[in-house]
Motif scaffolding. Structure first.
Motif, PDB file in Angstrom:
ATOM      1  N   SER A   1      15.177  -6.466  14.412  1.00 17.18           N
ATOM      2  CA  SER A   1      14.940  -5.319  13.320  1.00 17.18           C
ATOM      3  C   SER A   1      13.640  -5.625  12.332  1.00 17.18           C
ATOM      4  CB  SER A   1      16.313  -5.582  12.211  1.00 17.18           C
ATOM      5  OG  SER A   1      16.108  -6.970  11.680  1.00 17.18           O
ATOM      6  N   VAL A   2      12.956  -6.760  12.613  1.00 15.47           N
ATOM      7  CA  VAL A   2      11.941  -6.934  11.825  1.00 15.47           C
ATOM      8  C   VAL A   2      10.697  -6.336  12.457  1.00 15.47           C
ATOM      9  CG1 VAL A   2      10.167  -8.990  10.924  1.00 15.47           C
ATOM     10  CG2 VAL A   2      12.945  -8.938  10.976  1.00 15.47           C
ATOM     11  N   VAL A   3       9.727  -5.788  11.641  1.00 11.08           N
ATOM     12  CA  VAL A   3       8.383  -5.223  11.981  1.00 11.08           C
ATOM     13  C   VAL A   3       7.659  -6.382  11.639  1.00 11.08           C
ATOM     14  CG1 VAL A   3       6.783  -3.514  11.626  1.00 11.08           C
ATOM     15  CG2 VAL A   3       9.137  -2.817  11.524  1.00 11.08           C
ATOM     16  N   PHE A   4       6.690  -6.966  12.651  1.00  5.96           N
ATOM     17  CA  PHE A   4       5.661  -8.016  12.141  1.00  5.96           C
ATOM     18  C   PHE A   4       4.300  -7.262  12.583  1.00  5.96           C
ATOM     19  CE2 PHE A   4       3.230 -11.178  14.626  1.00  5.96           C
ATOM     20  CZ  PHE A   4       2.604 -11.807  13.609  1.00  5.96           C
ATOM     21  N   CYS A   5       3.424  -7.721  11.668  1.00  9.07           N
ATOM     22  CA  CYS A   5       2.002  -6.865  11.580  1.00  9.07           C
ATOM     23  C   CYS A   5       1.069  -7.973  11.350  1.00  9.07           C
ATOM     24  CB  CYS A   5       1.970  -5.751  10.587  1.00  9.07           C
ATOM     25  SG  CYS A   5       0.268  -5.152  10.436  1.00  9.07           S
ATOM     26  N   ALA A   6       0.035  -8.166  12.363  1.00  3.30           N
ATOM     27  CA  ALA A   6      -1.153  -9.142  12.215  1.00  3.30           C
ATOM     28  C   ALA A   6      -2.182  -8.551  12.413  1.00  3.30           C
ATOM     29  CB  ALA A   6      -0.526 -10.435  13.080  1.00  3.30           C
ATOM     30  N   PHE A   7      -3.284  -8.711  11.841  1.00  2.00           N
ATOM     31  CA  PHE A   7      -4.565  -8.346  11.969  1.00  2.00           C
ATOM     32  C   PHE A   7      -5.775  -9.069  12.418  1.00  2.00           C
ATOM     33  CE2 PHE A   7      -3.322  -4.422   9.189  1.00  2.00           C
ATOM     34  CZ  PHE A   7      -3.140  -3.144  10.353  1.00  2.00           C
ATOM     35  N   GLY A   8      -5.374 -10.271  12.994  1.00  2.00           N
ATOM     36  CA  GLY A   8      -6.522 -11.146  13.340  1.00  2.00           C
ATOM     37  C   GLY A   8      -7.158 -11.905  12.158  1.00  2.00           C
ATOM     38  N   SER A   9      -7.968 -12.598  12.655  1.00  2.00           N
ATOM     39  CA  SER A   9      -8.556 -13.798  11.360  1.00  2.00           C
ATOM     40  C   SER A   9      -9.691 -13.011  10.850  1.00  2.00           C
ATOM     41  CB  SER A   9      -8.955 -15.086  11.985  1.00  2.00           C
ATOM     42  OG  SER A   9      -9.828 -14.801  13.161  1.00  2.00           O
ATOM     43  N   GLN A  10     -10.547 -12.242  11.318  1.00  2.00           N
ATOM     44  CA  GLN A  10     -11.659 -11.769  10.794  1.00  2.00           C
ATOM     45  C   GLN A  10     -11.327 -10.311   9.979  1.00  2.00           C
ATOM     46  OE1 GLN A  10     -13.167 -14.553  11.280  1.00  2.00           O
ATOM     47  NE2 GLN A  10     -14.913 -13.423  11.082  1.00  2.00           N
ATOM     48  N   LEU A  11     -10.745  -9.369  10.317  1.00  2.00           N
ATOM     49  CA  LEU A  11     -10.358  -8.055   9.994  1.00  2.00           C
ATOM     50  C   LEU A  11     -10.108  -7.918   8.607  1.00  2.00           C
ATOM     51  CD1 LEU A  11     -10.752  -4.975  10.517  1.00  2.00           C
ATOM     52  CD2 LEU A  11      -8.279  -5.211  11.230  1.00  2.00           C
ATOM     53  N   ILE A  12     -10.873  -7.186   7.678  1.00  2.00           N
ATOM     54  CA  ILE A  12     -10.604  -7.286   6.367  1.00  2.00           C
ATOM     55  C   ILE A  12     -10.588  -5.684   5.779  1.00  2.00           C
ATOM     56  CG2 ILE A  12     -11.210  -7.499   3.945  1.00  2.00           C
ATOM     57  CD1 ILE A  12     -12.814 -10.238   4.955  1.00  2.00           C
ATOM     58  N   LEU A  13      -9.178  -5.240   5.413  1.00  2.00           N
ATOM     59  CA  LEU A  13      -8.906  -3.706   5.310  1.00  2.00           C
ATOM     60  C   LEU A  13      -9.810  -3.460   3.855  1.00  2.00           C
ATOM     61  CD1 LEU A  13      -5.115  -3.500   6.486  1.00  2.00           C
ATOM     62  CD2 LEU A  13      -7.268  -2.704   7.689  1.00  2.00           C
ATOM     63  N   GLU A  14      -9.958  -1.968   3.677  1.00  2.00           N
ATOM     64  CA  GLU A  14     -10.369  -1.369   2.290  1.00  2.00           C
ATOM     65  C   GLU A  14      -8.975  -1.580   1.685  1.00  2.00           C
ATOM     66  OE1 GLU A  14     -10.328   0.040   5.212  1.00  2.00           O
ATOM     67  OE2 GLU A  14     -12.324   0.959   6.015  1.00  2.00           O
ATOM     68  N   LYS A  15      -9.358  -1.488   0.591  1.00  2.00           N
ATOM     69  CA  LYS A  15      -7.990  -1.665  -0.541  1.00  2.00           C
ATOM     70  C   LYS A  15      -7.031  -0.433  -0.167  1.00  2.00           C
ATOM     71  CE  LYS A  15      -6.591  -2.190  -5.321  1.00  2.00           C
ATOM     72  NZ  LYS A  15      -6.841  -2.416  -6.860  1.00  2.00           N
ATOM     73  N   GLU A  16      -7.501   0.765  -0.184  1.00  2.00           N
ATOM     74  CA  GLU A  16      -6.769   1.861   0.077  1.00  2.00           C
ATOM     75  C   GLU A  16      -5.978   1.748   1.112  1.00  2.00           C
ATOM     76  OE1 GLU A  16      -7.215   6.756   0.649  1.00  2.00           O
ATOM     77  OE2 GLU A  16      -9.050   5.520   0.003  1.00  2.00           O
ATOM     78  N   GLN A  17      -6.619   1.449   2.407  1.00  2.00           N
ATOM     79  CA  GLN A  17      -5.867   1.400   3.749  1.00  2.00           C
ATOM     80  C   GLN A  17      -4.679   0.097   3.717  1.00  2.00           C
ATOM     81  OE1 GLN A  17      -6.876   3.321   7.066  1.00  2.00           O
ATOM     82  NE2 GLN A  17      -6.334   4.322   4.837  1.00  2.00           N
ATOM     83  N   PHE A  18      -5.306  -0.841   2.820  1.00  2.00           N
ATOM     84  CA  PHE A  18      -4.069  -2.128   2.688  1.00  2.00           C
ATOM     85  C   PHE A  18      -2.995  -1.486   1.962  1.00  2.00           C
ATOM     86  CE2 PHE A  18      -2.336  -4.998  -0.341  1.00  2.00           C
ATOM     87  CZ  PHE A  18      -1.843  -5.907   0.592  1.00  2.00           C
ATOM     88  N   GLN A  19      -3.003  -0.685   1.022  1.00  2.00           N
ATOM     89  CA  GLN A  19      -1.918   0.008  -0.062  1.00  2.00           C
ATOM     90  C   GLN A  19      -1.150   0.948   1.227  1.00  2.00           C
ATOM     91  OE1 GLN A  19      -3.483   1.360  -3.820  1.00  2.00           O
ATOM     92  NE2 GLN A  19      -3.208  -0.505  -4.432  1.00  2.00           N
ATOM     93  N   GLN A  20      -2.014   1.788   1.773  1.00  2.00           N
ATOM     94  CA  GLN A  20      -1.141   2.566   2.771  1.00  2.00           C
ATOM     95  C   GLN A  20      -0.282   2.082   3.671  1.00  2.00           C
ATOM     96  OE1 GLN A  20      -1.104   6.259   2.777  1.00  2.00           O
ATOM     97  NE2 GLN A  20      -2.047   5.685   0.607  1.00  2.00           N
ATOM     98  N   LEU A  21      -0.978   0.654   4.060  1.00  2.00           N
ATOM     99  CA  LEU A  21      -0.148   0.031   5.150  1.00  2.00           C
ATOM    100  C   LEU A  21       1.050  -0.645   4.713  1.00  2.00           C
ATOM    101  CD1 LEU A  21      -0.468  -1.401   8.041  1.00  2.00           C
ATOM    102  CD2 LEU A  21      -1.445  -3.599   6.594  1.00  2.00           C
ATOM    103  N   VAL A  22       1.075  -1.383   3.330  1.00  2.00           N
ATOM    104  CA  VAL A  22       2.273  -1.666   2.778  1.00  2.00           C
ATOM    105  C   VAL A  22       3.396  -0.739   2.252  1.00  2.00           C
ATOM    106  CG1 VAL A  22       1.183  -3.918   2.019  1.00  2.00           C
ATOM    107  CG2 VAL A  22       1.244  -2.059   0.356  1.00  2.00           C
ATOM    108  N   LEU A  23       2.767   0.404   1.693  1.00  2.00           N
ATOM    109  CA  LEU A  23       3.610   1.399   1.518  1.00  2.00           C
ATOM    110  C   LEU A  23       4.128   2.251   2.666  1.00  2.00           C
ATOM    111  CD1 LEU A  23       1.596   3.322  -1.380  1.00  2.00           C
ATOM    112  CD2 LEU A  23       3.672   1.721  -1.727  1.00  2.00           C
ATOM    113  N   GLY A  24       3.587   1.969   3.719  1.00  2.29           N
ATOM    114  CA  GLY A  24       4.013   2.527   5.071  1.00  2.29           C
ATOM    115  C   GLY A  24       5.279   1.821   5.591  1.00  2.29           C
ATOM    116  N   PHE A  25       5.283   0.404   5.412  1.00  2.00           N
ATOM    117  CA  PHE A  25       6.290  -0.369   5.534  1.00  2.00           C
ATOM    118  C   PHE A  25       7.502  -0.091   4.862  1.00  2.00           C
ATOM    119  CE2 PHE A  25       2.959  -3.165   7.579  1.00  2.00           C
ATOM    120  CZ  PHE A  25       3.141  -3.004   8.704  1.00  2.00           C
ATOM    121  N   GLU A  26       7.303   0.128   3.518  1.00  2.00           N
ATOM    122  CA  GLU A  26       8.200   0.233   2.615  1.00  2.00           C
ATOM    123  C   GLU A  26       9.065   1.408   3.061  1.00  2.00           C
ATOM    124  OE1 GLU A  26       8.961   1.144  -2.209  1.00  2.00           O
ATOM    125  OE2 GLU A  26       7.012   1.071  -1.461  1.00  2.00           O
TER     126      GLU A  26
END
Length: 458
Positions: free
Chosen positions: A264-289
């Motif tokens: 049932s759990v969604v696992f998301c990992a982006f590696g050690s180097q990748l840094i998202l733009e703040k807007e995309q980060f927020q879209q990511l977490v809101l998408g999981f919600e």
């Protein structure tokens, strides 16, 4: 010939100064040492502690610590990409190239059969100057990402148009970029080290080395490797996926994962180097919600922020409570993927993560690529192998919370036709790739190929 095949090879490993390169070189070193071959592993002195834990054969794998020269503009003591922001990587590449004299001295003293390298484009010419040393570039990206130019002299793509419309003879119509994604390729024409672009660095390495080794297998990427071999008129040999055995002990995230139903759990990992733009980060977490599923997200703080928590949308933490866990530290990805509660893996499509997800887990795969080579990997998985669903993006290569949610629900819905298809394809590939002897046979054949090249040189 049989007696020679049993002789031991002397190999020098000289990977790029990033843990995403150092660790795969270490994994391959373990497989070679397991079969009795001697390895001298060149690495920054500050990386030794982390790599030492992965060295399974310290009697055969010897670390040679390099002191990375200081270059104006680099933080003092910077030795790997983990120590510098992305814009300063070119300066780190300059420092890397300034190791030339030290590497020359090492190779003159050791006179190994082979040097395995990747970003040190000057290694082939140096080895030829010394004499008697074969050079092997170890590809840690999908060969499909390199199959773009029909011109042997400039192997990498010279125009964005070539990425959108593959050249004649390219072996696939599925592993290509959209026009908006092709624009992202501009970074390969920028300086990456003093007086050399990223494109030139790879061009020279690929065209001047003696042999290309691909971290893949014929069954999945053979058509791309054959294309490269024909284009460059040199052997491309296979190591197989080279994935270490996952550890069996309990990890600290197990207790949190145990709270939820199997799969049932969604696992998301982006590696050690990748840094998202703040807007995309927020879209990511809101998408999981929006999915209403429990989720575990491992991600660096977004650009312009000091922590993940400060970048969260207003009220998000209160709404999610215990249903979502967001971490900005290292986690044992293999162990998490294999946990019974994890049912979906949202991946940035790093090449290592691709193999781990194909070989070792039963999760449904959602593809959310960011850097350019990862986009090729996503196309390989989503359109060529059809083992995952890629998140739709707009003309600016941005995704929305709705499209992320749509992709996750597509694969997690047991009655969804596409979800069922990718799950069945994933099952078939996992069955093949994890079958007894599959990976070890690739390593054994790889070593035979190396011996053949040494005989050819003698």
């Amino acid at each position: 010939m049989a007696e020679f095949i049993e002789s031991k090879l002397e190999i020098v490993m000289f990977p790029w100064l990033a843990f995403g390169h150092l660790i795969p070189f270490m994994n391959l070193s373990n497989e070679l040492a397991k079969r009795g071959h001697n390895i001298t592993f060149l690495l920054p002195k500050n990386a030794e502690t982390r790599l030492q834990k992965l060295n399974l054969y310290p009697n055969l794998i010897k670390f040679h610590k390099l002191i990375i020269p200081h270059v104006d503009g680099l933080p003092y003591g910077a030795e790997t990409t983990a120590d510098v922001p992305g814009p300063l990587e070119s300066l780190l590449a300059t420092a890397f190239d300034e190791l030339y004299d030290e590497i020359k001295s090492i190779l003159q003293n050791l006179k190994p059969h082979f040097v395995f390298f990747d970003f040190a484009y000057w290694i082939p010419d140096l080895a030829k100057e010394i004499g008697g040393i074969k050079t092997l570039i170890y590809l840690l990206i999908s060969p499909a990402a390199l199959c773009k130019s029909t011109d042997k002299a400039t192997f990498m793509t010279s125009t964005a148009a070539e990425l959108v419309k593959p050249p004649p003879g390219y072996p696939s119509t599925t592993v290509v970029l959209h026009e908006s994604e092709a624009k992202l390729l501009s970074f390969v024409y920028q300086e990456y080290g003093k007086g050399v672009t990223f494109q030139e660095r790879l061009d020279k390495a690929l065209t001047r080395c003696d042999v290309i080794a691909a971290k893949t297998c014929r069954e999945i990427e053979g058509i791309f490797c054959e294309y490269i071999a024909n284009l460059l008129e040199k052997p491309v040999i296979y190591t197989g996926p080279v994935i270490p055995e996952p550890k069996k002990e309990q990890h600290e995230l197990s207790n949190w994962l145990e709270k939820f139903e199997p799969g049932s759990v969604v696992f998301c990992a982006f590696g050690s180097q990748l840094i998202l733009e703040k807007e995309q980060f927020q879209q990511l977490v809101l998408g999981f919600e929006l999915t209403e599923l429990p989720f575990l997200l491992v991600v660096k703080p977004p650009q312009g922020t000091n922590s993940v928590e400060e970048a969260l949308p207003e009220g998000f933490k209160q709404r999610i409570q215990e249903k979502g866990l967001i971490l900005d530290c290292w986690v044992p990805q293999l162990e998490v993927l294999r946990h019974k509660s994890v049912g979906c893996f949202v991946t940035h499509c790093g090449y290592g993560s691709m193999w781990e997800s194909l070989v070792l887990c039963d999760c449904q795969l959602v593809l959310l690529p960011r850097p350019i080579d990862h986009i090729f990997t996503a196309r390989l998985m989503g359109q060529h192998l059809k083992v995952g669903v890629e998140v739709e993006k707009d003309e600016n290569d941005m995704f929305t919370k709705e499209n992320l949610c749509k992709a996750v629900k597509c694969v997690m819905d047991k009655d969804n036709q596409i979800g069922c298809l990718v799950k069945e394809n994933h099952r078939k590939w996992k069955e093949l790739l994890s079958s007894p002897g599959f990976m070890s046979n690739y390593i054994d054949n790889f070593i035979q190929d190396l011996h053949g090249l040494v005989v050819e040189n003698s």
